[in-house]
Design a protein around this motif. Structure first.
Motif, PDB file in Angstrom:
ATOM      1  N   ASN A 192       0.807  -1.223   0.000  1.00  0.00           N
ATOM      2  CA  ASN A 192       0.000   0.000   0.000  1.00  0.00           C
ATOM      3  C   ASN A 192       0.838   1.268   0.000  1.00  0.00           C
ATOM      4  OD1 ASN A 192      -2.340  -1.566   0.057  1.00  0.00           O
ATOM      5  ND2 ASN A 192      -2.489  -1.512   2.299  1.00  0.00           N
ATOM      6  N   ASN A 193       2.048   1.209   0.561  1.00  0.00           N
ATOM      7  CA  ASN A 193       2.840   2.427   0.717  1.00  0.00           C
ATOM      8  C   ASN A 193       4.052   2.509  -0.197  1.00  0.00           C
ATOM      9  OD1 ASN A 193       1.620   3.798   3.314  1.00  0.00           O
ATOM     10  ND2 ASN A 193       1.767   1.616   3.802  1.00  0.00           N
ATOM     11  N   HIS A 194       4.492   1.383  -0.743  1.00  0.00           N
ATOM     12  CA  HIS A 194       5.668   1.402  -1.619  1.00  0.00           C
ATOM     13  C   HIS A 194       5.396   0.772  -2.979  1.00  0.00           C
ATOM     14  CE1 HIS A 194       8.289   2.902   1.572  1.00  0.00           C
ATOM     15  NE2 HIS A 194       7.726   2.022   2.391  1.00  0.00           N
ATOM     16  N   GLY A 195       4.186   0.303  -3.195  1.00  0.00           N
ATOM     17  CA  GLY A 195       3.835  -0.221  -4.507  1.00  0.00           C
ATOM     18  C   GLY A 195       3.936  -1.730  -4.610  1.00  0.00           C
ATOM     19  N   ARG A 196       3.134  -2.281  -5.504  1.00  0.00           N
ATOM     20  CA  ARG A 196       3.101  -3.728  -5.695  1.00  0.00           C
ATOM     21  C   ARG A 196       4.406  -4.259  -6.249  1.00  0.00           C
ATOM     22  NH1 ARG A 196      -2.189  -6.296  -8.423  1.00  0.00           N
ATOM     23  NH2 ARG A 196      -2.978  -5.418  -6.456  1.00  0.00           N
ATOM     24  N   SER A 197       5.173  -3.410  -6.915  1.00  0.00           N
ATOM     25  CA  SER A 197       6.442  -3.858  -7.498  1.00  0.00           C
ATOM     26  C   SER A 197       7.453  -4.270  -6.429  1.00  0.00           C
ATOM     27  CB  SER A 197       7.047  -2.731  -8.357  1.00  0.00           C
ATOM     28  OG  SER A 197       7.285  -1.568  -7.564  1.00  0.00           O
ATOM     29  N   HIS A 198       7.224  -3.865  -5.181  1.00  0.00           N
ATOM     30  CA  HIS A 198       8.141  -4.221  -4.101  1.00  0.00           C
ATOM     31  C   HIS A 198       7.733  -5.514  -3.384  1.00  0.00           C
ATOM     32  CE1 HIS A 198       9.335   0.036  -4.578  1.00  0.00           C
ATOM     33  NE2 HIS A 198      10.510  -0.384  -4.106  1.00  0.00           N
ATOM     34  N   ILE A 199       6.690  -6.167  -3.878  1.00  0.00           N
ATOM     35  CA  ILE A 199       6.298  -7.464  -3.310  1.00  0.00           C
ATOM     36  C   ILE A 199       7.092  -8.556  -4.022  1.00  0.00           C
ATOM     37  CG2 ILE A 199       4.392  -9.063  -2.906  1.00  0.00           C
ATOM     38  CD1 ILE A 199       4.268  -6.479  -1.290  1.00  0.00           C
ATOM     39  N   THR A 200       7.880  -9.299  -3.270  1.00  0.00           N
ATOM     40  CA  THR A 200       8.796 -10.293  -3.835  1.00  0.00           C
ATOM     41  C   THR A 200       8.318 -11.706  -3.510  1.00  0.00           C
ATOM     42  OG1 THR A 200      10.168 -10.352  -1.845  1.00  0.00           O
ATOM     43  CG2 THR A 200      10.691  -8.677  -3.494  1.00  0.00           C
ATOM     44  N   PRO A 201       8.862 -12.721  -4.210  1.00  0.00           N
ATOM     45  CA  PRO A 201       8.519 -14.114  -3.884  1.00  0.00           C
ATOM     46  C   PRO A 201       8.836 -14.485  -2.428  1.00  0.00           C
ATOM     47  CG  PRO A 201       9.569 -14.010  -6.030  1.00  0.00           C
ATOM     48  CD  PRO A 201       9.672 -12.634  -5.444  1.00  0.00           C
ATOM     49  N   ASN A 202       9.890 -13.891  -1.854  1.00  0.00           N
ATOM     50  CA  ASN A 202      10.223 -14.207  -0.466  1.00  0.00           C
ATOM     51  C   ASN A 202       9.123 -13.769   0.492  1.00  0.00           C
ATOM     52  OD1 ASN A 202      12.849 -15.522  -0.412  1.00  0.00           O
ATOM     53  ND2 ASN A 202      13.654 -13.625  -1.277  1.00  0.00           N
ATOM     54  N   LEU A 203       8.489 -12.654   0.202  1.00  0.00           N
ATOM     55  CA  LEU A 203       7.377 -12.212   1.045  1.00  0.00           C
ATOM     56  C   LEU A 203       6.229 -13.217   0.972  1.00  0.00           C
ATOM     57  CD1 LEU A 203       7.391  -8.371   0.300  1.00  0.00           C
ATOM     58  CD2 LEU A 203       7.841  -9.457   2.506  1.00  0.00           C
ATOM     59  N   HIS A 204       6.002 -13.779  -0.218  1.00  0.00           N
ATOM     60  CA  HIS A 204       4.964 -14.811  -0.349  1.00  0.00           C
ATOM     61  C   HIS A 204       5.374 -16.087   0.389  1.00  0.00           C
ATOM     62  CE1 HIS A 204       2.080 -17.619  -2.065  1.00  0.00           C
ATOM     63  NE2 HIS A 204       3.104 -18.374  -2.435  1.00  0.00           N
ATOM     64  N   LEU A 205       6.638 -16.493   0.224  1.00  0.00           N
ATOM     65  CA  LEU A 205       7.103 -17.721   0.869  1.00  0.00           C
ATOM     66  C   LEU A 205       7.046 -17.613   2.393  1.00  0.00           C
ATOM     67  CD1 LEU A 205      10.197 -18.590  -1.363  1.00  0.00           C
ATOM     68  CD2 LEU A 205       8.011 -19.797  -1.280  1.00  0.00           C
ATOM     69  N   SER A 206       7.264 -16.406   2.927  1.00  0.00           N
ATOM     70  CA  SER A 206       7.246 -16.238   4.377  1.00  0.00           C
ATOM     71  C   SER A 206       5.877 -16.553   4.975  1.00  0.00           C
ATOM     72  CB  SER A 206       7.654 -14.814   4.749  1.00  0.00           C
ATOM     73  OG  SER A 206       6.673 -13.871   4.326  1.00  0.00           O
ATOM     74  N   LEU A 207       4.824 -16.461   4.167  1.00  0.00           N
ATOM     75  CA  LEU A 207       3.485 -16.759   4.667  1.00  0.00           C
ATOM     76  C   LEU A 207       3.290 -18.257   4.925  1.00  0.00           C
ATOM     77  CD1 LEU A 207       1.366 -14.375   2.390  1.00  0.00           C
ATOM     78  CD2 LEU A 207       2.312 -13.947   4.662  1.00  0.00           C
ATOM     79  N   HIS A 208       4.255 -19.080   4.479  1.00  0.00           N
ATOM     80  CA  HIS A 208       4.194 -20.517   4.743  1.00  0.00           C
ATOM     81  C   HIS A 208       4.999 -20.911   5.986  1.00  0.00           C
ATOM     82  CE1 HIS A 208       2.116 -21.498   0.973  1.00  0.00           C
ATOM     83  NE2 HIS A 208       2.908 -20.615   0.387  1.00  0.00           N
ATOM     84  N   LEU A 209       5.666 -19.945   6.628  1.00  0.00           N
ATOM     85  CA  LEU A 209       6.452 -20.259   7.812  1.00  0.00           C
ATOM     86  C   LEU A 209       5.572 -20.759   8.951  1.00  0.00           C
ATOM     87  CD1 LEU A 209       8.993 -17.280   7.857  1.00  0.00           C
ATOM     88  CD2 LEU A 209       9.425 -19.655   7.218  1.00  0.00           C
ATOM     89  N   TYR A 210       4.336 -20.265   9.000  1.00  0.00           N
ATOM     90  CA  TYR A 210       3.409 -20.707  10.055  1.00  0.00           C
ATOM     91  C   TYR A 210       3.135 -22.205   9.918  1.00  0.00           C
ATOM     92  CZ  TYR A 210      -0.986 -21.272  12.604  1.00  0.00           C
ATOM     93  OH  TYR A 210      -1.966 -21.716  13.462  1.00  0.00           O
ATOM     94  N   GLU A 211       2.898 -22.663   8.690  1.00  0.00           N
ATOM     95  CA  GLU A 211       2.638 -24.090   8.470  1.00  0.00           C
ATOM     96  C   GLU A 211       3.889 -24.916   8.769  1.00  0.00           C
ATOM     97  OE1 GLU A 211       1.374 -24.404   4.468  1.00  0.00           O
ATOM     98  OE2 GLU A 211      -0.424 -23.169   4.735  1.00  0.00           O
ATOM     99  N   CYS A 212       5.062 -24.415   8.344  1.00  0.00           N
ATOM    100  CA  CYS A 212       6.309 -25.154   8.592  1.00  0.00           C
ATOM    101  C   CYS A 212       6.578 -25.277  10.083  1.00  0.00           C
ATOM    102  CB  CYS A 212       7.469 -24.444   7.903  1.00  0.00           C
ATOM    103  SG  CYS A 212       7.398 -24.469   6.096  1.00  0.00           S
ATOM    104  N   SER A 213       6.383 -24.192  10.817  1.00  0.00           N
ATOM    105  CA  SER A 213       6.627 -24.229  12.255  1.00  0.00           C
ATOM    106  C   SER A 213       5.612 -25.113  12.966  1.00  0.00           C
ATOM    107  CB  SER A 213       6.590 -22.809  12.822  1.00  0.00           C
ATOM    108  OG  SER A 213       6.986 -22.783  14.162  1.00  0.00           O
ATOM    109  N   SER A 214       4.370 -25.121  12.492  1.00  0.00           N
ATOM    110  CA  SER A 214       3.352 -25.985  13.097  1.00  0.00           C
ATOM    111  C   SER A 214       3.669 -27.454  12.871  1.00  0.00           C
ATOM    112  CB  SER A 214       1.969 -25.653  12.514  1.00  0.00           C
ATOM    113  OG  SER A 214       1.605 -24.313  12.798  1.00  0.00           O
ATOM    114  N   ASP A 215       4.260 -27.771  11.711  1.00  0.00           N
ATOM    115  CA  ASP A 215       4.563 -29.166  11.378  1.00  0.00           C
ATOM    116  C   ASP A 215       5.871 -29.653  12.002  1.00  0.00           C
ATOM    117  OD1 ASP A 215       2.259 -29.320   9.881  1.00  0.00           O
ATOM    118  OD2 ASP A 215       3.258 -28.847   7.984  1.00  0.00           O
ATOM    119  N   TYR A 216       6.879 -28.786  12.044  1.00  0.00           N
ATOM    120  CA  TYR A 216       8.220 -29.237  12.414  1.00  0.00           C
ATOM    121  C   TYR A 216       8.788 -28.565  13.661  1.00  0.00           C
ATOM    122  CZ  TYR A 216       7.889 -30.818   7.586  1.00  0.00           C
ATOM    123  OH  TYR A 216       7.473 -31.398   6.428  1.00  0.00           O
ATOM    124  N   GLY A 217       8.049 -27.674  14.281  1.00  0.00           N
ATOM    125  CA  GLY A 217       8.546 -27.016  15.477  1.00  0.00           C
ATOM    126  C   GLY A 217       9.181 -25.673  15.159  1.00  0.00           C
TER     127      GLY A 217
END
Length: 445
Positions: A125-150
């Motif tokens: 919202n403040n710096h533009g969609r062009s600053h959204i990277t694949p790593n930001l998307h991948l970080s949203l899976h950290l919750y599932e990884c931590s729930s599965d593996y600690g």
């Protein structure tokens, strides 16, 4: 590890703030100058290098980015960022503090996930969609990884990179490295098998396994449930009744001074401490007026400069080499019944024995000078966003006068913090506060 630090942390600082002109070269010079004021314990890993050279923050490793955001970033960057970017900073620092912790509660991992979603929205919202990277998307899976593996600490790559460094330091011919390393490992395995077989062979006593030392020895003496109970003592002081004579997963370390005579002031404080802990115990100083069933307090104690709890070594002002590790946090129950966390500096650790009705109890205690809180909540939570998230607090750079509260059992030590002075204004007469940057516990369960 790489997603969170080399992916997101590096991207936010270098591509959004530096390339976007938010952090200028003059800002980086000021940040570098302030950075030298931090008193960092030696066991926190690699301290970030120079940040004002080149394009800024050059050649930072993932470990250095972790240290920078969990310890330095809030104090160093706050005055140079806008309100929106301060919120991005606060959200990301909170996310890092949760995810890199060795012990993580399920609700905290969920909190980190929600904050990651909020972080992505703030950047878009403040710096533009062009600053959204694949790593930001991948970080949203950290919750599932931590729930599965600690906790991420259980499977991140720092340990693998450290092992690569250990293997790389083993002697080899620089020609056939892999076979030589495997031959070395197989040879060590054969020796271990012979030692464990019980066969009496002359000379093998020189190759026997040494007992665990340092932080690893805690696991030899304590089971997981005992370690968990000890960890919860410092978290829930209202429910735990600790005198200081209970076992703890660690030990007091050198330098030591044995049979120190208690001063009159210290003897008085010790009596006040024991009266609070043992309600039915009547203590008095030697040669003072006595009543029936009074017990004379022992006038000698043993002083220590360091204390190891789990894999952490806490220092004190008594040991100048370890004074940077002497800053601790502990919870106290206020007069109104609320619980608050106070920062302080350990002056020394000590053991003291007291005669109880059924036994002679040795207590493991710390003598701490506690800092005074800031005059207002606005000052104390100066580094907070509009949602009340505050990762670093400001306290008065002055100690309370000495009292019974200066004596605490080592079981009540909540953790360490990194101190640095900070002024909320550029005025000459601005008050200099103490910024308290908490350090995550190095505690294994």
């Amino acid at each position: 590890m790489h997603c969170l630090f080399l992916g997101i942390a590096k991207w936010i600082v270098k591509r959004i703030w530096i390339d976007g002109g938010i952090l200028t070269p003059s800002h980086l010079n000021k940040i570098q100058k302030k950075m030298y004021e931090f008193q960092i314990p030696s066991d926190l890993g690699r301290i970030p290098g120079k940040i004002h050279g080149g394009e800024g923050f050059s050649n930072f490793t993932a470990d250095q980015w972790r240290t920078f955001f969990t310890i330095y970033a809030t104090v160093l960057l706050w005055e140079h960022l806008s309100a929106v970017d301060r919120k991005i900073l606060t959200q990301f620092v909170r996310i890092c503090l949760i995810l890199v912790n060795r012990i993580v509660k399920t609700e905290l991992v969920r909190e980190a996930h929600l904050r990651l979603i909020e972080l992505v929205k703030l950047i878009e919202n403040n710096h533009g969609r062009s600053h959204i990277t694949p790593n930001l998307h991948l970080s949203l899976h950290l919750y599932e990884c931590s729930s599965d593996y600690g906790p991420l600490y259980a499977f991140w790559c720092f340990s693998f990179e450290r092992m690569n460094g250990i293997l790389g330091n083993l002697p080899n011919s620089n020609r056939q490295i892999e076979p030589e390393l495997m031959r070395r490992l197989m040879f060590d395995k054969q020796i271990d098998s012979i030692i464990c077989s019980g066969i009496e062979t002359k000379g093998l006593d020189l190759l026997e396994r040494q007992p665990s030392a340092g932080s690893l020895s805690a696991t030899d003496q304590f089971e997981a449930d005992e370690l968990h109970r000890f960890f919860m003592i410092s978290q829930n002081i209202q429910e735990s009744h600790i005198s200081g004579s209970e076992r703890f997963p660690g030990e007091f370390l050198k330098p030591t001074t044995d049979n120190v005579i208690l001063s009159d002031e210290m003897a008085y404080l010790m009596i006040e401490y024991y009266r609070l802990i043992y309600v039915n115990l009547k203590l008095r100083k030697p040669f003072s007026e006595s009543t029936e069933n009074d017990t004379i307090i022992r006038i000698k104690m043993n002083k220590f400069g360091r204390c190891r709890i789990g894999s952490e070594v806490f220092g004190s002002s008594m040991s100048l080499r370890h004074v940077k590790s002497s800053y601790i946090l502990s919870k106290f129950i206020n007069k109104d019944g609320t619980v608050d966390c106070y920062p302080g500096q350990v002056q020394y650790y000590f053991t003291h024995k007291v005669d109880l009705s059924d036994r002679l109890a040795e207590h493991f205690l710390a003598y701490v000078h506690w800092y005074k809180p800031a005059s207002s909540s606005n000052t104390r939570y100066y580094f907070s966003d509009d949602e009340g998230t505050c990762n670093v607090e400001l306290w008065e750079n002055e100690f309370y006068s000495e009292s019974r509260d200066c004596i605490i059992p080592v079981h009540h030590i909540l953790g360490r913090f990194v101190p640095v002075t900070y002024r909320t204004s550029n005025r000459r007469n601005a008050i200099e506060y103490l910024a308290v940057n908490p350090i995550n516990r190095k505690f294994h369960l």
